[in-house]
Design a protein around this motif. Structure first.
Motif, PDB file in Angstrom:
ATOM      1  N   VAL A  58      24.375 -12.819  32.505  1.00 52.62           N
ATOM      2  CA  VAL A  58      24.433 -13.400  31.166  1.00 52.62           C
ATOM      3  C   VAL A  58      23.969 -12.348  30.172  1.00 52.62           C
ATOM      4  O   VAL A  58      22.859 -11.823  30.284  1.00 52.62           O
ATOM      5  N   LEU A  59      24.826 -12.037  29.219  1.00 55.42           N
ATOM      6  CA  LEU A  59      24.542 -11.006  28.228  1.00 55.42           C
ATOM      7  C   LEU A  59      24.352 -11.655  26.865  1.00 55.42           C
ATOM      8  O   LEU A  59      25.162 -12.482  26.451  1.00 55.42           O
ATOM      9  N   GLU A  60      23.290 -11.261  26.176  1.00 55.32           N
ATOM     10  CA  GLU A  60      23.020 -11.755  24.824  1.00 55.32           C
ATOM     11  C   GLU A  60      22.796 -10.553  23.909  1.00 55.32           C
ATOM     12  O   GLU A  60      21.947  -9.702  24.196  1.00 55.32           O
ATOM     13  N   ALA A  61      23.558 -10.498  22.835  1.00 58.37           N
ATOM     14  CA  ALA A  61      23.417  -9.427  21.849  1.00 58.37           C
ATOM     15  C   ALA A  61      22.594  -9.950  20.683  1.00 58.37           C
ATOM     16  O   ALA A  61      22.895 -11.004  20.115  1.00 58.37           O
ATOM     17  N   LEU A  62      21.542  -9.218  20.324  1.00 54.64           N
ATOM     18  CA  LEU A  62      20.626  -9.636  19.276  1.00 54.64           C
ATOM     19  C   LEU A  62      20.737  -8.719  18.068  1.00 54.64           C
ATOM     20  O   LEU A  62      20.802  -7.488  18.210  1.00 54.64           O
ATOM     21  N   TRP A  63      20.744  -9.326  16.896  1.00 55.42           N
ATOM     22  CA  TRP A  63      20.655  -8.587  15.635  1.00 55.42           C
ATOM     23  C   TRP A  63      19.385  -9.038  14.938  1.00 55.42           C
ATOM     24  O   TRP A  63      19.220 -10.219  14.665  1.00 55.42           O
TER      25      TRP A  63
END
Length: 209
Positions: free
Chosen positions: A191-196
């Motif tokens: 599971v990949l989560e991209a954070l800004w």
């Protein structure tokens, strides 16, 4: 999403530590390659299917720019950027290594279907505004990558001017601006989560096929 995208320009080795972690020379000018528009898939909590039988597939989180219009004389690069997103430049690393050894183009390693998962577009704060916040990738809840555009070898302005002068830019073109260090191979069910700025901006689950 892909129907609205024309050209996909990608920048290789634009973060010094990433170039060094793969044993590559740090480039003296932007290293540009392309992906077909069929590479783009949403990154909105969905499942992304990637090749499971062609060696390691590495994740590379990147800031992605959306171009709104051609760059005309007297315009700033910021004037033609309409938004930004977080996206993944997925790479068949074993395939790429073989292609590099033979001096052949990277398309087979970089341009496969679903090799460019892309989050939703966000309001572009300008080149300097981007530097005020970090972006990060979590894999299964643990931080895998952390970057900031101020660490780019070639700035957004330099990338836009270089690509425009060599290849042209117009509405619907997008630019993957390079990835910070920390890339690694993906596994079934990741599971990949991209954070800004610490907030989730994109996510997906990996399925090997």
């Amino acid at each position: 999403m892909a129907n609205d995208i024309r050209n996909i320009y990608c920048i290789g080795r634009n973060y010094r530590l990433h170039a060094l972690e793969l044993g590559n020379e740090v480039p003296e000018e932007p290293l540009v390659f392309t992906k077909p528009s069929h590479a783009v898939v949403p990154m909105n909590g969905n499942v992304v299917e990637i090749p499971g039988g062609r060696g390691e597939v590495h994740f590379e989180l990147e800031l992605v720019l959306l171009i709104a219009r051609p760059l005309e004389p007297g315009m700033s690069p910021d004037d033609i950027i309409d938004g930004f997103a977080l996206g993944l430049d997925l790479t068949l690393r074993d395939v790429q290594s073989k292609l590099k050894a033979k001096g052949q183009p990277w398309l087979d390693a970089k341009g496969f279907k679903a090799s460019a998962p892309l989050g939703e577009w966000m309001a572009y704060p300008g080149e300097e505004g981007l530097k005020e916040h970090d972006f990060a990738l979590l894999r299964n809840g643990e931080q895998a990558q952390l970057g900031n555009s101020r660490d780019m070898l070639f700035s957004i302005s330099e990338l836009v001017r270089h690509i425009d002068s060599r290849y042209g830019l117009g509405a619907g073109d997008i630019i993957f601006t390079g990835t910070p260090a920390g890339v690694a191979a993906l596994h079934e069910g990741d599971v990949l989560e991209a954070l800004w700025n610490g907030e989730k901006a994109a996510s997906c689950k990996v399925k090997l096929v």
